[in-house]
Design an enzyme around this catalytic site. Structure first.
Site, mmCIF file in Angstrom:
data_model
loop_
_atom_site.group_PDB
_atom_site.id
_atom_site.type_symbol
_atom_site.label_atom_id
_atom_site.label_comp_id
_atom_site.label_asym_id
_atom_site.label_seq_id
_atom_site.Cartn_x
_atom_site.Cartn_y
_atom_site.Cartn_z
ATOM 1 N N ASP A 37 9.032 1.443 -13.194
ATOM 2 C CA ASP A 37 8.359 1.387 -11.897
ATOM 3 C C ASP A 37 9.164 0.583 -10.875
ATOM 4 O O ASP A 37 9.670 -0.501 -11.181
ATOM 5 C CB ASP A 37 6.992 0.719 -12.031
ATOM 6 N N HIS A 94 7.791 0.716 -7.322
ATOM 7 C CA HIS A 94 6.632 0.340 -6.500
ATOM 8 C C HIS A 94 7.010 -0.217 -5.123
ATOM 9 O O HIS A 94 6.526 -1.272 -4.698
ATOM 10 C CB HIS A 94 5.749 -0.672 -7.242
ATOM 11 N N ASP A 110 6.291 6.066 -10.414
ATOM 12 C CA ASP A 110 5.757 4.974 -9.587
ATOM 13 C C ASP A 110 6.850 4.386 -8.694
ATOM 14 O O ASP A 110 7.150 3.193 -8.725
ATOM 15 C CB ASP A 110 5.096 3.885 -10.443
ATOM 16 N N ASP A 146 3.901 2.822 -3.412
ATOM 17 C CA ASP A 146 2.627 2.090 -3.430
ATOM 18 C C ASP A 146 2.835 0.615 -3.773
ATOM 19 O O ASP A 146 3.769 0.228 -4.464
ATOM 20 C CB ASP A 146 1.627 2.695 -4.423
ATOM 21 N N ARG A 147 1.899 -0.176 -3.256
ATOM 22 C CA ARG A 147 1.845 -1.634 -3.427
ATOM 23 C C ARG A 147 2.968 -2.330 -2.652
ATOM 24 O O ARG A 147 2.688 -3.084 -1.733
ATOM 25 C CB ARG A 147 1.830 -2.027 -4.903
ATOM 26 N N ASN A 155 1.833 8.039 -12.170
ATOM 27 C CA ASN A 155 0.449 8.209 -11.736
ATOM 28 C C ASN A 155 0.259 7.853 -10.260
ATOM 29 O O ASN A 155 -0.718 8.268 -9.630
ATOM 30 C CB ASN A 155 -0.494 7.377 -12.606
ATOM 31 N N HIS A 156 1.215 7.108 -9.670
ATOM 32 C CA HIS A 156 1.106 6.770 -8.253
ATOM 33 C C HIS A 156 1.723 7.818 -7.335
ATOM 34 O O HIS A 156 1.643 7.664 -6.115
ATOM 35 C CB HIS A 156 1.721 5.392 -7.971
ATOM 36 N N HIS A 168 6.191 8.629 -17.957
ATOM 37 C CA HIS A 168 5.682 7.443 -17.270
ATOM 38 C C HIS A 168 4.600 6.731 -18.070
ATOM 39 O O HIS A 168 4.629 5.512 -18.214
ATOM 40 C CB HIS A 168 5.130 7.812 -15.890
ATOM 41 N N ARG A 192 -7.799 1.855 -18.668
ATOM 42 C CA ARG A 192 -7.697 2.273 -17.269
ATOM 43 C C ARG A 192 -8.799 3.241 -16.861
ATOM 44 O O ARG A 192 -8.962 3.536 -15.677
ATOM 45 C CB ARG A 192 -6.338 2.940 -17.024
ATOM 46 N N HIS A 241 4.853 2.102 -16.544
ATOM 47 C CA HIS A 241 3.404 2.084 -16.278
ATOM 48 C C HIS A 241 2.738 0.726 -16.417
ATOM 49 O O HIS A 241 1.631 0.546 -15.911
ATOM 50 C CB HIS A 241 2.756 3.104 -17.222
#
Length: 506
Positions: free
Chosen positions: A251, A253, A280, A283-284, A312-313, A361, A409, A436
């Site tokens: 990730d 991110h 990923d 995001d964030r 997943n993002h 992922h 999750r 992840h």
């Protein structure tokens, strides 16, 4: 419905998260009450310091003393949300409401878990309940109003989808890329419409100085990379020659300056220095646009030596909640955010290196006997479903004990060492690499060395204090070698700067 006291709404319920009124338990002894409160206060301090793991542990200890405290359940739910354990967070929020149906934070926590899982209609029920109970609370009214807008927009989009003639990304690009390039634009430019190494070096330096790629070139990159991804299967086979190094990253991110640091440490991507980034990307972190165009640019420059897996993002719900959509709209347009959705739907779901290492992922599956050919033929051109192989590739996590468990999750599963062993034997693989999950050292080796997690965003969200890591292998020796690194400075833009205010619930 009026918000007056005479018409106080009943607590919202759903089939998934019922509210049950229970008989009041006997009062605690004063010493036990004091002990539970002390544990809660310690947990609160850990939460303030962003030590969510110990916060969860201490809230759990407090619940061991007083298992009927709505406050302890709601607080632990919030800590689970911060750990992205949305399923556990939802369970605790439901338990908080059971303990005290009048405790409004329980509804906030349940709303946060539902939103994190993309269930905005269920979240709206809880936020409406809170808003009507607290008509003078501006924050409650704002969150209800924002969630209602999202639900209304989604309903409208579904309603018009039947009659709407979808434009291809190529058509959208053609409509947009004809805009004039201003005479004073000194940034990177495609050469004859193509990405070059000089373009990529200029782009990274341009981004490093907090400047924006011209929209014409951004549109062209999206259009070209979609065409490239559409030609690939859902599982991409990679061959690493015997004398070649290959790098797997986890990730990112939106942490662009840490991405540059990876290239500083490990070398720029090239035909002799290939990479796989394992989902990923966005995001964030608040430099997601810079990350994704850098990664897409290298994919176009080295299509057979630079690989990208979907995480997943890379999905609409996550992007709406955690900042990518807001960042794209702020830096470009709503139309471009829709273009990203089209591209993300074509990202491959996993890669197999030298027929021996499967990289995805999330993780493995809820059923035995899954073969690599099953993964190659997944119909991936869609938003991630809530179950099945595609969902599990993006969302699942390993667990230390044998067997399978419901996911912390709330999506995917948790799988044990025996599941990993059986999958590897069935497919004649050596091990799996997945991402992840944030890890203190940037990586973790589990399941007798057969399941490796790599996470490449150090000091995740400027808060976690973790190292980042990447993995090097060579074609002749597939033994993983780990390189760890600390976060580097970045401009004073906070993580989640473009995120929905609703993300603070989750």
């Amino acid at each position: 419905m009026s918000s007056s006291a005479a018409t106080t709404p009943a607590p919202p319920t759903t089939d998934e998260t019922p509210v049950v009124t229970t008989t009041a338990p006997p009062p605690l002894e004063p010493a036990d009450k004091e002990r539970a409160e002390d544990l809660k206060n310690q947990a609160n301090e850990c939460f303030k310091n962003k030590d969510y793991e110990n916060a969860v542990r201490l809230y759990t200890d407090a619940l061991g003393v007083d298992g009927n405290s709505a406050i302890y359940y709601a607080n632990r739910s919030f800590a689970y949300l911060r750990q992205e354990a949305f399923g556990y967070a939802l369970n605790d929020a439901v338990q908080a409401i059971k303990c005290n149906p009048a405790y409004l934070k329980g509804y906030y926590r349940r709303a946060g878990a539902h939103m994190a899982l993309g269930k905005f209609k269920l979240a709206l029920q809880d936020l409406e309940f809170v808003a009507k109970r607290c008509p003078n609370d501006k924050d409650a009214q704002m969150k209800y109003s924002e969630c209602k807008k999202i639900v209304t927009k989604m309903a409208f989009e579904r309603a018009i989808a039947v009659d709407k003639v979808e434009k291809s990304l190529m058509e959208m690009c053609r409509d947009l890329e004809s805009a004039t390039i201003e005479a004073d634009y000194e940034g990177p430019k495609l050469e004859d419409g193509k990405v070059t190494l000089d373009f990529m070096k200029h782009l990274m330096e341009w981004y490093k100085n907090e400047k924006k790629l011209h929209k014409n070139f951004a549109y062209r990159i999206l259009c070209d990379v979609e065409a490239l991804f559409k030609k690939q299967p859902s599982l991409v086979d990679i061959t690493v020659p015997a004398d070649c190094k290959f790098t797997v990253c986890g990730d990112i991110h939106g942490q662009f300056y840490d991405l540059l640091n990876i290239f500083e440490i490990n070398g720029l991507p090239s035909e002799t220095n290939p990479y796989l980034f394992n989902g990923d990307f966005v995001d964030r972190g608040s430099f997601s646009v810079e990350c994704i165009f850098t990664l897409f640019g290298f994919k176009l420059l080295y299509p057979n030596h630079f690989f990208l897996s979907r995480g997943n993002h890379e999905s609409v719900n996550m992007n709406q909640m955690y900042g990518f959509t807001g960042e794209v709209v702020a830096k470009y347009s709503q139309t471009m955010s829709e273009m990203f959705t089209i591209v993300y739907n074509w990202l491959p779901l996993c890669h197999c290196i030298n027929q021996k290492i499967l990289v995805m992922h999330g993780g493995l599956f809820s059923k035995d006997g899954v073969a690599l050919d099953d993964l190659r033929t997944i119909d991936r051109n869609r938003q991630p479903p809530e179950e099945g192989l595609m969902c599990e590739l993006l969302w699942s996590d390993p667990q230390p004990q044998n067997g399978r468990s419901p996911s912390k999750r709330g999506v995917g599963i948790q799988f044990g060492p025996d599941v990993t062993k059986a999958f590897l034997e069935h497919n004649k693989l050596d091990y799996v690499i997945r991402s992840h999950e944030v890890k203190d050292e940037g990586y973790e080796v589990a399941h007798d060395g057969k399941c490796i997690t790599v996470f490449s965003a150090p000091n995740y969200c400027d808060a976690m204090g973790n190292l980042g890591a990447f993995i090097n292998i060579t074609g002749s020796d597939l033994t993983p070698q780990y390189k760890t690194y600390a976060a580097v400075p970045h401009p004073k833009v906070k993580p989640m700067a473009y995120a929905s205010s609703l993300s603070m619930l989750a």
